[in-house]
Motif scaffolding. Structure first.
Motif, mmCIF file in Angstrom:
data_model
loop_
_atom_site.group_PDB
_atom_site.id
_atom_site.type_symbol
_atom_site.label_atom_id
_atom_site.label_comp_id
_atom_site.label_asym_id
_atom_site.label_seq_id
_atom_site.Cartn_x
_atom_site.Cartn_y
_atom_site.Cartn_z
ATOM 1 N N ALA A 73 8.799 18.928 -4.526
ATOM 2 C CA ALA A 73 7.912 17.772 -4.687
ATOM 3 C C ALA A 73 8.604 16.481 -4.265
ATOM 4 O O ALA A 73 7.987 15.613 -3.639
ATOM 5 N N LEU A 74 9.896 16.325 -4.585
ATOM 6 C CA LEU A 74 10.608 15.115 -4.205
ATOM 7 C C LEU A 74 10.751 15.003 -2.688
ATOM 8 O O LEU A 74 10.596 13.927 -2.103
ATOM 9 N N ILE A 75 11.042 16.126 -2.044
ATOM 10 C CA ILE A 75 11.157 16.108 -0.584
ATOM 11 C C ILE A 75 9.808 15.775 0.055
ATOM 12 O O ILE A 75 9.708 14.968 0.990
ATOM 13 N N ALA A 76 8.705 16.398 -0.500
ATOM 14 C CA ALA A 76 7.370 16.115 0.036
ATOM 15 C C ALA A 76 6.992 14.658 -0.173
ATOM 16 O O ALA A 76 6.384 14.011 0.697
ATOM 17 N N LEU A 77 7.333 14.100 -1.334
ATOM 18 C CA LEU A 77 7.026 12.706 -1.616
ATOM 19 C C LEU A 77 7.750 11.767 -0.659
ATOM 20 O O LEU A 77 7.180 10.775 -0.163
ATOM 21 N N LEU A 78 9.020 12.065 -0.353
ATOM 22 C CA LEU A 78 9.775 11.247 0.585
ATOM 23 C C LEU A 78 9.146 11.296 1.977
ATOM 24 O O LEU A 78 9.014 10.270 2.656
ATOM 25 N N GLY A 79 8.705 12.486 2.389
ATOM 26 C CA GLY A 79 8.063 12.611 3.696
ATOM 27 C C GLY A 79 6.758 11.838 3.765
ATOM 28 O O GLY A 79 6.475 11.153 4.759
ATOM 29 N N VAL A 80 5.946 11.923 2.715
ATOM 30 C CA VAL A 80 4.682 11.175 2.685
ATOM 31 C C VAL A 80 4.945 9.673 2.742
ATOM 32 O O VAL A 80 4.227 8.916 3.420
ATOM 33 N N THR A 81 5.970 9.220 2.070
ATOM 34 C CA THR A 81 6.299 7.789 2.077
ATOM 35 C C THR A 81 6.653 7.296 3.484
ATOM 36 O O THR A 81 6.163 6.252 3.943
ATOM 37 N N ILE A 82 7.489 8.037 4.151
ATOM 38 C CA ILE A 82 7.917 7.625 5.497
ATOM 39 C C ILE A 82 6.730 7.604 6.456
ATOM 40 O O ILE A 82 6.507 6.639 7.205
ATOM 41 N N VAL A 83 5.932 8.666 6.446
ATOM 42 C CA VAL A 83 4.791 8.750 7.358
ATOM 43 C C VAL A 83 3.767 7.652 7.048
ATOM 44 O O VAL A 83 3.216 7.010 7.942
ATOM 45 N N THR A 84 3.486 7.429 5.760
ATOM 46 C CA THR A 84 2.502 6.418 5.370
ATOM 47 C C THR A 84 2.931 5.021 5.794
ATOM 48 O O THR A 84 2.131 4.236 6.327
ATOM 49 N N ARG A 85 4.186 4.715 5.567
ATOM 50 C CA ARG A 85 4.680 3.378 5.947
ATOM 51 C C ARG A 85 4.582 3.168 7.449
ATOM 52 O O ARG A 85 4.144 2.108 7.918
ATOM 53 N N TRP A 86 4.969 4.163 8.220
ATOM 54 C CA TRP A 86 4.903 4.032 9.686
ATOM 55 C C TRP A 86 3.447 3.857 10.150
ATOM 56 O O TRP A 86 3.158 3.010 10.986
ATOM 57 N N TRP A 87 2.557 4.635 9.569
ATOM 58 C CA TRP A 87 1.150 4.573 10.005
ATOM 59 C C TRP A 87 0.502 3.248 9.631
ATOM 60 O O TRP A 87 -0.224 2.651 10.430
ATOM 61 N N LEU A 88 0.791 2.780 8.411
ATOM 62 C CA LEU A 88 0.198 1.511 7.980
ATOM 63 C C LEU A 88 0.682 0.353 8.833
ATOM 64 O O LEU A 88 -0.095 -0.533 9.200
ATOM 65 N N ILE B 196 0.830 -1.209 0.000
ATOM 66 C CA ILE B 196 0.000 0.000 0.000
ATOM 67 C C ILE B 196 0.859 1.252 0.000
ATOM 68 O O ILE B 196 0.604 2.216 -0.739
ATOM 69 N N SER B 197 1.911 1.252 0.849
ATOM 70 C CA SER B 197 2.780 2.442 0.881
ATOM 71 C C SER B 197 3.480 2.646 -0.451
ATOM 72 O O SER B 197 3.589 3.772 -0.948
ATOM 73 N N HIS B 198 3.946 1.542 -1.053
ATOM 74 C CA HIS B 198 4.580 1.671 -2.373
ATOM 75 C C HIS B 198 3.589 2.191 -3.410
ATOM 76 O O HIS B 198 3.934 3.032 -4.249
ATOM 77 N N ALA B 199 2.341 1.686 -3.342
ATOM 78 C CA ALA B 199 1.328 2.146 -4.304
ATOM 79 C C ALA B 199 1.040 3.624 -4.144
ATOM 80 O O ALA B 199 0.911 4.371 -5.127
ATOM 81 N N ILE B 200 0.965 4.069 -2.855
ATOM 82 C CA ILE B 200 0.701 5.498 -2.626
ATOM 83 C C ILE B 200 1.853 6.340 -3.145
ATOM 84 O O ILE B 200 1.659 7.382 -3.795
ATOM 85 N N VAL B 201 3.094 5.880 -2.864
ATOM 86 C CA VAL B 201 4.262 6.634 -3.325
ATOM 87 C C VAL B 201 4.291 6.705 -4.849
ATOM 88 O O VAL B 201 4.518 7.774 -5.445
ATOM 89 N N VAL B 202 4.057 5.552 -5.488
ATOM 90 C CA VAL B 202 4.068 5.540 -6.957
ATOM 91 C C VAL B 202 2.961 6.429 -7.524
ATOM 92 O O VAL B 202 3.182 7.212 -8.460
ATOM 93 N N ALA B 203 1.760 6.342 -6.928
ATOM 94 C CA ALA B 203 0.646 7.151 -7.424
ATOM 95 C C ALA B 203 0.926 8.634 -7.263
ATOM 96 O O ALA B 203 0.764 9.436 -8.193
ATOM 97 N N LEU B 204 1.374 9.009 -6.019
ATOM 98 C CA LEU B 204 1.663 10.428 -5.796
ATOM 99 C C LEU B 204 2.817 10.909 -6.661
ATOM 100 O O LEU B 204 2.791 12.013 -7.219
ATOM 101 N N GLY B 205 3.864 10.056 -6.734
ATOM 102 C CA GLY B 205 5.019 10.460 -7.554
ATOM 103 C C GLY B 205 4.644 10.640 -9.010
ATOM 104 O O GLY B 205 5.041 11.620 -9.648
ATOM 105 N N THR B 206 3.866 9.681 -9.526
ATOM 106 C CA THR B 206 3.439 9.797 -10.931
ATOM 107 C C THR B 206 2.603 11.044 -11.152
ATOM 108 O O THR B 206 2.784 11.773 -12.133
ATOM 109 N N LEU B 207 1.672 11.284 -10.196
ATOM 110 C CA LEU B 207 0.808 12.454 -10.331
ATOM 111 C C LEU B 207 1.625 13.747 -10.298
ATOM 112 O O LEU B 207 1.419 14.652 -11.120
ATOM 113 N N ILE B 208 2.563 13.830 -9.344
ATOM 114 C CA ILE B 208 3.367 15.065 -9.230
ATOM 115 C C ILE B 208 4.223 15.258 -10.463
ATOM 116 O O ILE B 208 4.333 16.363 -11.012
#
Length: 849
Positions: free
Chosen positions: A288-303, A17-29
């Motif tokens: 955008a890259l810094i924001a994407l990295l932050g979202v990835t870390i937070v999402t993985r920890w929360w999941l 799920i975290s990888h999917a979110i990162v890929v989706a957000l990264g692709t969108l950005i």
């Protein structure tokens, strides 16, 4: 022993799920940034192009303004009276003084070179040409090159300083008193080193620097030597591209009097807008890259924290049920989605267990044989019904199974290759089985083949008997159709002779007794023909060969025909005949006039036949609406019909009383044909009757009203029927029967035709080869070569253009279609009557004359 493959470590769902979110957000950005960059790039490119066009337009306008200013001053000087007076005096001092005075008034508009000539010699020059290294003889060449018009001319002239580019214009000096051309004033701008011109254009444009050049030769520029680039860098750069990080170059090809020249002005402009956009784009990429990295870390920890425990619990439950095969209950989850998923799995496992048990019961207790095969064609499993049917209770007989296997194996192998499910019939020990063969697909792979059989021995025998019965019925229908066709020909042939001779004799006898006898003869023949037509029409209806083709016609014609035909007939029987209608002459409908007449004539004939005293009342009305309706009522005071007989009057060959046929005659087909025609036209028919009092028939037919406008009465010049043609026609009559030939020939000769008669198709072909005919009358059944084949030879092989009118006693539609397919243009059904022949000849005249 088989080597055990190492199991690869699997990723948990939180990681997916975290990888999917990162890929989706990264692709969108990235897509948003890419789109933004594309839009910005296009905007910058459009801005650069717009700026370049504006700069080019401005440079051209400033250049044209400079030339226009010089041209105005040149033309003003050429018209000045002082200059004209100075030329008349011939003193160069006065010319010098004049131009010195002019230059002092407007020094900025002074040309670089100025001189005056007449038709023969140089009258005066300002001496500036020597300053630019141009010799006096070159001025003469310049004069010759610009003598053709008063436009500006771009001239490359040799000089002591090298090639010099000049803009030269000539203006005529005319004495206003006499109109005499005293000479020509020439002005010239030297483009080499003309810094004043290039600086003037630069000061009034939005460029940082300008370079005037011809190809790679630089004529002048505004560079002062302090710039980071030189003239060669400018002229060798591509127009519209960056010169360096801060500047771009635009190229303007100058036009002279609207004509393109080889002069080019290169302008240098600032590129700050593109640099700002690039810096902004880089900034947002990093952000955008810094924001994407932050979202990835937070999402993985929360999941991992919120979902991992619930997922582990769900996986533990599915593992227990799948591996241990026991019925466990799902303990539940705090998250709704996982709880719902677990409960769903629990219900699914329970249903699968129930279905597995139901399938097992169905397989074992089914009365139909079921066999499970491998993809290679080997038996996997067989239910008890199949075991009992093909092997026996104790397995003592395998002969039936081997026969079954031999018949089913090819289709099982085909199903194993991916063919769709199908049914196969097998016959074993006089029993017929229908097998349904279906592949069992698991994970897109065919694992096995299931075959289910059904004993259809009784059905197969019934189907066999049905095929035999259908074949016998078709043969019976064919024989009946052939019989009707032959009987039609055999009956119509003597009828043709009876009716034809009767009509011919009518014109030659005068005795009342003979006329009455001929009328009886004609009436009997017409009655026999009507019976024959009814039989043939009913046969066509039964065979589905009856066709109704609609056409437009005035509805009043139907009413008029009924009144003209039946009023005299009623008067002969002392019956009152009344016809009531609301139909006007302007009503035009789209229906089948022939079949409508046939319906009405049959009903009225029926009323006339069974009414000996009293009256016959006919009412015809038209009702308009969403679907127009035609209502017809025929009421008589005849013998009537018993209520018990009303059910059978529309049956073929049936009449109300057995004595009716003997007393009144008829085939019993008239009302049956009426009923069928009404149904074909989409209508309905009802009958009310009181025995001994009379009968009333009511018909309702849907009809399309095309027009309600009045039809104009067009007076046509009437000609006598037998004077139909202006000149005699040459006709060929092909007829093997002497009586028919005699009648047809007599009829044709009344119309002034010259008739040749032959007896078979071969003679007709030979005649057509040697003589030219206007029309050919072709019989159907002929010796040696029948009429259809003879027509085909004439029209298809010989390509004969002469119209062929078929004359056949076979009233079947198939015969008429065969003639038309062979190439015939018209079909006349025998017996040939005077009216039918007349209609055929009218058709011939309208089509071919």
């Amino acid at each position: 022993m088989k080597s055990i493959k190492p199991i690869k470590q699997k990723k948990n769902i939180a990681s997916f799920i975290s990888h999917a979110i990162v890929v989706a957000l990264g692709t969108l950005i990235i897509m948003v940034l890419f789109q933004s960059y594309q839009i910005s790039s296009r905007l910058i490119a459009q801005e650069v192009m717009r700026t370049s066009k504006q700069t080019s337009s401005l440079i051209q306008s400033l250049f044209d303004f400079r030339l226009a200013t010089l041209q105005i001053h040149q033309d003003s000087s050429a018209k000045n009276a002082t200059l004209v007076q100075a030329i008349h005096s011939g003193k160069e001092e006065e010319l010098d003084q004049y131009f010195l005075t002019v230059d002092q008034l407007e020094l900025s508009n002074t040309p670089d070179i100025r001189f005056i000539t007449n038709q023969k010699e140089m009258l005066w020059d300002d001496g500036n040409s020597q300053f630019y290294g141009i010799e006096t003889k070159e001025l003469g060449k310049i004069v010759r090159r610009v003598s053709i018009s008063s436009n500006w001319h771009l001239i490359k002239s040799p000089s002591l300083l090298g090639p010099t580019y000049l803009l030269v214009r000539r203006s005529s000096i005319v004495d206003p008193a006499t109109g005499e051309v005293l000479g020509f004033l020439y002005v010239s701008i030297v483009l080499n080193g003309n810094y004043a011109l290039i600086e003037t254009i630069k000061d009034n444009s939005n460029a940082q620097n300008l370079v005037l050049a011809v190809d790679e030769d630089i004529l002048s520029s505004t560079l002062n030597g302090n710039d980071l680039y030189d003239e060669q860098d400018i002229i060798h750069s591509v127009a519209g591209e960056a010169l360096d990080e801060k500047n771009i170059v635009s190229k303007t090809m100058l036009e002279l009097e609207g004509v393109p020249t080889y002069l080019a002005v290169f302008s240098v402009q600032s590129n700050q807008n593109a640099l700002k956009l690039r810096d902004s784009y880089y900034f947002w990429i990093v952000f955008a890259l810094i924001a994407l990295l932050g979202v990835t870390i937070v999402t993985r920890w929360w999941l991992h924290k919120r979902i991992k425990h619930e997922i582990d619990q769900l996986m533990s439950y599915t593992h227990k049920v799948a591996v241990q095969g026991k019925e466990y209950f799902f303990p539940g989850s705090a998250i709704y989605e996982f709880d719902h998923f677990g409960r769903t799995l629990e219900n699914t496992f329970q249903r699968l267990a129930e279905q597995e048990k139901q399938f097992e019961d169905l397989f074992n207790f089914s009365l139909s044989p079921i066999i499970l095969w491998s993809t290679e064609g080997y038996i996997i499993r067989m239910n008890p019904a199949a075991q009992k049917e093909f092997i026996g209770a104790k397995g003592e007989s395998k002969r039936s199974f081997r026969a079954l296997e031999k018949q089913l194996l090819p289709d099982i192998q085909s199903a194993a290759t991916g063919e769709l499910s199908k049914e196969v019939m097998t016959e074993i020990d006089k029993k017929v089985f229908r097998w349904s063969i279906s592949p069992i697909v698991i994970e897109n792979k065919i694992e096995s083949i299931i075959t289910q059989g059904q004993d259809v021995t009784s059905f197969a025998e019934a189907e066999k008997q049905s095929r035999l019965a259908r074949k016998e019925a078709e043969e019976s229908a064919r024989v009946r159709a052939d019989f009707l066709a032959k009987m039609s020909h055999e009956l119509r042939t003597p009828l043709n002779g009876i009716l034809g001779v009767s009509q011919l004799l009518k014109r030659s006898v005068s005795s009342p007794e003979q006329i009455e006898q001929l009328n009886v003869l004609c009436s009997s023949g017409e009655h026999l023909l009507a019976v024959l037509n009814d039989i043939l029409d009913f046969s066509k209806i039964e065979q589905g060969q009856f066709r109704i083709a609609p056409s437009e016609f005035p509805l009043i014609n139907v009413v008029s025909a009924i009144e003209q035909i039946y009023k005299p007939m009623c008067q002969e029987k002392n019956l009152a005949f009344e016809i009531e209608t609301d139909i006007t002459e302007g009503v035009v409908v789209n229906s089948n006039q022939v079949r409508l007449n046939q319906i009405l004539y049959n009903i009225i004939n029926n009323a006339l036949k069974f009414t000996s005293e009293g009256s016959i009342h006919v009412r015809i009305s038209l009702q308009y609406g969403n679907q127009d309706q035609l209502y017809v009522t025929v009421k008589d005071t005849g013998i009537g019909i018993r209520e018990s007989d009303l059910k059978i009057i529309f049956e073929p060959f049936m009449q109300a009383e057995p004595t009716t046929t003997r007393e009144y005659g008829g085939s019993g087909l008239g009302l049956a044909i009426v009923h069928s025609l009404v149904e074909m036209l989409g209508g309905s028919i009802q009958v009310k009757s009181e025995f001994g009092q009379g009968t009333e028939f009511s018909v309702t037919l849907p009809i399309e009203v095309v027009s309600q406008q009045g039809i104009s009465d067009e007076k046509q010049e009437e000609t006598k029927r037998f004077a139909l043609f202006d000149k005699p026609l040459k006709a060929l009559l092909v007829e093997d029967n002497h009586t028919n030939a005699f009648i047809a020939r007599a009829f044709c000769e009344k119309y002034g035709m010259d008739v040749d008669w032959v007896k078979d198709g071969l003679q007709a072909i030979e005649k057509a080869k040697t003589q030219q005919y206007d029309i050919i009358f072709m019989d159907n059944q002929l010796p040696f070569l029948d009429g259809v084949d003879a027509t085909k030879v004439l029209k298809k092989e010989m390509q004969l253009s002469t119209p062929v009118f078929a004359c056949t006693a076979d009233g079947m539609e198939s015969t008429q279609q065969a003639f038309m397919a062979a190439g015939a243009e018209y079909v006349i059904v025998k017996p040939i009557r005077e009216e039918s022949l007349y209609q055929a000849l009218v058709h011939y005249k309208q089509t071919y004359c």
